[in-house]
Scaffold this active site. Sequence first.
Site, mmCIF file in Angstrom:
data_model
loop_
_atom_site.group_PDB
_atom_site.id
_atom_site.type_symbol
_atom_site.label_atom_id
_atom_site.label_comp_id
_atom_site.label_asym_id
_atom_site.label_seq_id
_atom_site.Cartn_x
_atom_site.Cartn_y
_atom_site.Cartn_z
ATOM 1 N N ASP A 165 70.286 -0.797 -1.267
ATOM 2 C CA ASP A 165 69.382 0.263 -1.713
ATOM 3 C C ASP A 165 68.045 0.192 -0.969
ATOM 4 O O ASP A 165 67.624 -0.882 -0.530
ATOM 5 C CB ASP A 165 69.165 0.114 -3.228
ATOM 6 C CG ASP A 165 68.624 1.387 -3.846
ATOM 7 O OD1 ASP A 165 68.605 2.434 -3.169
ATOM 8 O OD2 ASP A 165 68.215 1.333 -5.016
ATOM 9 N N HIS A 193 68.954 5.374 6.756
ATOM 10 C CA HIS A 193 70.393 5.057 6.719
ATOM 11 C C HIS A 193 70.847 4.519 8.078
ATOM 12 O O HIS A 193 71.634 3.570 8.143
ATOM 13 C CB HIS A 193 71.210 6.292 6.333
ATOM 14 C CG HIS A 193 70.933 6.786 4.948
ATOM 15 N ND1 HIS A 193 70.875 5.937 3.862
ATOM 16 C CD2 HIS A 193 70.691 8.025 4.463
ATOM 17 C CE1 HIS A 193 70.620 6.642 2.768
ATOM 18 N NE2 HIS A 193 70.489 7.915 3.106
ATOM 19 N N LEU A 230 86.832 -13.115 7.430
ATOM 20 C CA LEU A 230 85.982 -12.460 6.425
ATOM 21 C C LEU A 230 86.605 -11.107 6.081
ATOM 22 O O LEU A 230 86.937 -10.329 6.983
ATOM 23 C CB LEU A 230 84.570 -12.247 7.005
ATOM 24 C CG LEU A 230 83.605 -11.400 6.169
ATOM 25 C CD1 LEU A 230 83.245 -12.122 4.870
ATOM 26 C CD2 LEU A 230 82.319 -11.115 6.958
HETATM 27 C C1 FPP Z 1 70.966 3.609 -0.731
HETATM 28 O O1 FPP Z 1 69.659 3.855 -0.279
HETATM 29 C C2 FPP Z 1 71.911 3.644 0.392
HETATM 30 C C3 FPP Z 1 72.981 4.484 0.521
HETATM 31 C C4 FPP Z 1 73.356 5.471 -0.520
HETATM 32 C C5 FPP Z 1 73.834 4.485 1.711
HETATM 33 C C6 FPP Z 1 74.116 3.162 2.336
HETATM 34 C C7 FPP Z 1 74.620 3.395 3.699
HETATM 35 C C8 FPP Z 1 74.318 2.634 4.783
HETATM 36 C C9 FPP Z 1 73.550 1.394 4.715
HETATM 37 C C10 FPP Z 1 74.748 3.080 6.127
HETATM 38 C C11 FPP Z 1 76.204 3.163 6.382
HETATM 39 C C12 FPP Z 1 77.001 1.977 5.984
HETATM 40 C C13 FPP Z 1 78.140 1.578 6.606
HETATM 41 C C14 FPP Z 1 78.956 0.506 5.969
HETATM 42 C C15 FPP Z 1 78.599 2.150 7.881
HETATM 43 P P1 FPP Z 1 68.891 5.119 -0.836
HETATM 44 O O2 FPP Z 1 69.111 6.252 0.078
HETATM 45 O O3 FPP Z 1 69.280 5.369 -2.262
HETATM 46 O O4 FPP Z 1 67.403 4.627 -0.756
HETATM 47 P P2 FPP Z 1 66.201 5.045 -1.739
HETATM 48 O O5 FPP Z 1 66.531 4.473 -3.083
HETATM 49 O O6 FPP Z 1 65.025 4.385 -1.112
HETATM 50 O O7 FPP Z 1 66.126 6.542 -1.739
#
Ligand code: FPP
Length: 254
Positions: free
Chosen positions: A24, A41, A135
Amino acid sequence: MAISSTQAIPATQAVPQHVAIIMDGNGRWATRRHLPRTAGHAKGVQAVRRVVEACGRRGVRYLTLFAFSSENWRRPPEEVSLLMRLFVQALEREVDKLNEQGVRLHVVGDMSRFEPRLQALIADAQVRTAANDRLHLSVAANYGGRWDILQATRAMLSQHPELARDPQRIDESHLAEHLSMAWAPEPDLFIRTGGEQRISNFLIWQLAYAELYFTDQYWPDFGAAELDAAFEWYRTRERRFGRTSAQLREDAAR
Ligand code: FPP
């Protein structure tokens, strides 16, 4: 099937064998820098690479990352499309590296809502890494803990229709063997970055006895040093699985 923490006492080790992470804080990382959320992201993918590599080196056997929840479809359409593009890119570009590192990829969740090209790339990446065993990297995509329990219930009743007529016969293992990660042990350590302290419909069945670690760091800032801090904290935890501290001391003295 893996040992259930409510049916038996699982063996524990200094290094968690299964680490589950809610990644997050990507959006806030970007907003702080006056960048679009999507830049967070993209940066988050780099953190995924660092953590996969560090987990492999430290002897973690299972790493499960929450990449897209059943509820993330509620986000603005352009953010959803960017996340889908990132998954496609990662699958196209990273498989060779995963093979070099002995990483077996699993994607868990309801794939039916993904476009056919993404579904095909996922299937291909899983086949191409299937021989690896160092892994197990599971990416939870369009995943929700409640969805998982529901789909397991449906699968259990399809396989054993007689259980519907005699529900008292249903035990934990009937259901657990149909969960989407039935082949993996339950997570030892759950990590959530970004400062929130909730499970957000992640592996709600499997996290029953996980140690829960929350950090304010945003996911794009997370790497080997932050993982080590979480592991150090994990080592201080007394994992009692319902027993008392005195019982643990007696067992250790035996
Ligand atoms: C949460 O941060 C993150 C996500 C919903 C997406 C996670 C995706 C990645 C790290 C990239 C792709 C992953 C792979 C495995 C290829 P948020 O957007 O909710 O952050 P915020 O709470 O600050 O708004």
